[in-house]
Write a protein that holds these residues in place. Structure first.
Motif: not given
Length: 240
Positions: A21-35, A37-47
């Motif tokens: 559970a810890y190892a999955v979170g170590l990979y997934a949570l930071p990766a999902l967070t940056i994803s 943020i990235v898609w949020g920025c893309v959406l802001i620029v598009f709008v």
């Protein structure tokens, strides 16, 4: 003595046992967070660009949107690279018995001046691999494996307080991987069956596969430096 592929994978499984559970979170949570943020920025620029096109003029919107897109693309590259390296090094700490928090792993490069060492080194490494790839695909692949331990080496050196030039960790990785590139290639290839299964689960299986691969890679690196240290202490006797 160098550990076999099976022994390295067993070491990884033993470390992951009870810690999945810890190892999955170590990979997934930071990766999902940056994803996010990235898609949020893309959406802001598009709008923003769409709003400017309606309110002002499409050509003006395009002129404003192009540099914004370039800036955000650069920010995405830097941010993603920062988090990916941090996660990778977090798994090295995890293999060694530590449990860095997800925030500590994801922001590892942003503390103690590490970014100024890791980012230039990785940028130079990417350029080197690209230049080798221009010769043909194979040299680029070989150099990718030669430089694969660079970030691990840089982490260990910096945490010992040693100063490092931009290319020093790259050079030391090349030296460390001398005679071990094929071994590492086969180790990576051994996960292909699991990768096929992960694809059959629409990618969900990678939540478990990536931590397994990362922990095994950390075991591979640890084995390399342990053997290198033994070789330095007990050098081979010269032939008569």
């Amino acid at each position: 003595m160098s550990k076999t592929r099976a022994q390295l994978k067993m070491q990884a499984k033993e470390r992951l046992q009870g810690n999945w559970a810890y190892a999955v979170g170590l990979y997934a949570l930071p990766a999902l967070t940056i994803s996010a943020i990235v898609w949020g920025c893309v959406l802001i620029v598009f709008v923003l660009v769409a709003s400017l096109a309606v309110a002002i003029d499409e050509e003006v919107a395009a002129l404003i949107g192009a540099p914004l897109f370039i800036l955000i693309s650069l920010a995405m590259f830097v941010g993603s690279l920062t988090v990916i390296i941090g996660i990778t090094l977090g798994f090295l700490d995890f293999f060694r018995g530590k449990r860095p928090t997800y925030t500590e792993a994801g922001t590892y490069l942003l503390k103690e001046g590490r970014f100024g060492k890791f980012f230039p080194t990785n940028l130079v490494m990417i350029i080197f691999i690209y230049l080798w790839s221009l010769l043909l695909v194979i040299p680029g692949i070989i150099k990718t494996y030669s430089y694969s331990m660079t970030n691990y080496i840089l982490k260990d050196k910096l945490e010992k307080g040693e100063s490092m030039t931009v290319t020093q960790a790259i050079t030391e990785s090349r030296q460390l991987m001398m005679g071990h590139k094929w071994e590492y290639f086969v180790l990576n290839l051994s996960f292909i069956g699991w990768a096929i299964l992960a694809n059959l689960t629409a990618g969900i299986g990678y939540l478990w596969l990536i931590p397994y691969i990362q922990t095994t890679t950390a075991a591979f690196y640890q084995n390399l430096i342990d053997n290198s240290a033994k070789d330095q202490i007990n050098p081979a006797l010269p032939a008569n």
